[in-house]
Scaffold this motif. Structure first.
Motif, PDB file in Angstrom:
ATOM      1  N   VAL A  54       6.180   0.568  -1.561  1.00 29.76           N
ATOM      2  CA  VAL A  54       4.755   0.358  -1.307  1.00 29.76           C
ATOM      3  C   VAL A  54       4.113   1.619  -0.740  1.00 29.76           C
ATOM      4  O   VAL A  54       3.001   2.002  -1.122  1.00 29.76           O
ATOM      5  N   GLN A  72       1.096   3.825  -2.296  1.00 30.36           N
ATOM      6  CA  GLN A  72      -0.105   4.127  -1.530  1.00 30.36           C
ATOM      7  C   GLN A  72      -0.370   5.626  -1.480  1.00 30.36           C
ATOM      8  O   GLN A  72      -1.519   6.068  -1.629  1.00 30.36           O
ATOM      9  N   PHE A  92      -2.846  -1.430  -3.759  1.00 27.31           N
ATOM     10  CA  PHE A  92      -2.494  -2.846  -3.637  1.00 27.31           C
ATOM     11  C   PHE A  92      -3.032  -3.672  -4.798  1.00 27.31           C
ATOM     12  O   PHE A  92      -2.407  -4.656  -5.195  1.00 27.31           O
ATOM     13  N   LEU A 140       3.269  -7.944  -6.032  1.00 26.56           N
ATOM     14  CA  LEU A 140       3.008  -8.638  -4.772  1.00 26.56           C
ATOM     15  C   LEU A 140       3.464 -10.088  -4.842  1.00 26.56           C
ATOM     16  O   LEU A 140       3.965 -10.640  -3.854  1.00 26.56           O
ATOM     17  N   ALA A 179      -6.061  -3.417   2.283  1.00 26.76           N
ATOM     18  CA  ALA A 179      -4.903  -4.239   1.910  1.00 26.76           C
ATOM     19  C   ALA A 179      -5.210  -5.718   2.028  1.00 26.76           C
ATOM     20  O   ALA A 179      -4.833  -6.513   1.161  1.00 26.76           O
TER      21      ALA A 179
END
Length: 374
Positions: free
Chosen positions: A19, A23, A89, A98, A305
């Motif tokens: 993650v 990002q 995200f 996710l 997020a």
């Protein structure tokens, strides 16, 4: 000691690293887009302003843009974290990654908080390293613009300057029509001298006009001076010495703008300005805003997020993303309004600098709590 939970720890670590990598990539893309837009706008502005007046080459204009743009880009970094984290995200959500993480029992806090922590660390790096470099570039841009446009000619400045110095017994207000920095002289200068009473009140006592005043060795050496005290006749002096608490550099160096002052130089700059008798509110506000920068970056990351955690199958992801952008711009305008209130001394600089990021962080945590825990 091995346990039945140990096989899951490496997997969770890989998820968090994955993650963070996503990002970082999105942050790099957002930074590249915003930097390109800022530099393009600055290139056009410099070309139409300084460039058109002096017929500068494209290479020279681009060099000026490289000095000017970093300070603007640093100010827009909160939007880099907002757009970058939101893009990262949303991409994870669209690829159902996710969904897989949440189905595996991974709490959103496990990958949102590391992202916010990385934003906080990058905020510290920005304040301590990138910000001072951008401030130095902005100072260079201001000097180059003044030199190219001819507002400062050689060693002589045609702009009047004001100085203030003194102690508990006496204060001097100094006005000079011109200054000669090469010889550390003030030209066509007037000294307004005030005495301080026991109650702290100041009373005007004397005015001295001189053709020139030279600062050296803790004194002003006035040439061809005429002085007059209250209720007395004017007296002419060929030379006259007045004690001074200013250093040569302080008297002939203009205070840099708050945006052009590096973070590490702000405390000393504030002290210098206050010693000279001027208000340092703008510089104190700038210092507090820089100290709050890591919290701003972390709050923007959590906000982005939290708005992008909604599952694709539930819909409204586009509306949630637009809402995140709207809230980001709302924070920007709140920050500008708070800065204006702080600069006008309506509120304390500490409150003006910290109130917007604290409110944004509280809103982001509230939304994340509601999204994750209902």
């Amino acid at each position: 000691m091995p346990s039945r939970f140990s096989p899951h720890l490496p997997r969770l670590g890989r998820i968090e690293r994955y993650v963070l990598i996503q990002q970082l990539r999105s942050l790099g893309l957002a930074l590249a887009v915003i930097a390109a837009l800022v530099m393009l706008i600055d290139f056009v502005e410099v070309s139409r302003g300084v460039g058109s007046a002096q017929d500068l080459s494209a290479v020279r204009i681009f060099g000026l843009v490289l000095m000017k743009s970093p300070s603007v880009i640093v100010q827009l970094l909160p939007f880099v974290f907002l757009f970058g984290t939101l893009t990262a995200f949303i991409g994870l959500n669209r690829r159902s990654e996710l969904v897989a993480m949440r189905a595996a029992g991974v709490s959103a806090w496990r990958f949102v908080l590391p992202a916010a922590g990385m934003a906080f660390v990058l905020g510290i790096l920005t304040v301590t390293v990138l910000g001072p470099l951008a401030a130095s570039g902005d100072a260079m841009w201001q000097r180059e613009r003044a030199r190219i446009s001819g507002t400062t000619l050689g060693a002589d400045s045609q702009e009047a300057i004001w100085l203030r110095e003194g102690d508990d017994q006496r204060q001097m207000i100094i006005r000079s029509a011109r200054q000669d920095r090469a010889n550390a002289r003030l030209l066509d200068v007037s000294f307004f001298i005030y005495t301080t009473g026991a109650d702290g009140g100041r009373t005007f006592s004397e005015r001295i006009d001189a053709q020139s005043a030279t600062l050296s060795a803790g004194r002003w050496r006035l040439n061809n001076a005429t002085g007059a005290q209250v209720g007395q006749k004017a007296v002419t002096y060929s030379t006259l010495d007045l004690p001074s608490s200013l250093a040569d550099k302080e008297a002939f160096e203009r205070f840099a703008r708050p945006q052009s002052t590096p973070f590490w130089s702000l405390p000393n700059q504030i002290q210098r300005i206050e010693n000279a008798g001027f208000t340092s509110t703008a510089y104190r506000l700038r210092l507090q805003q820089l100290l709050a920068t890591p919290l701003v970056f972390a709050a923007m990351s959590i906000l982005a997020a939290a708005f992008s955690l909604r599952l694709m199958r539930l819909g409204d992801l586009a509306k949630m993303s637009v809402s995140a952008v709207v809230l980001g711009f709302a924070f920007f305008f709140l920050n500008q309004f708070s800065s204006a209130m702080g600069s006008a001394e309506v509120v304390a600089p500490f409150v003006a600098a910290w109130l917007p990021p604290v409110l944004t962080a509280l809103a982001a945590f509230t939304l994340l709590f509601y999204t994750e825990d209902g």
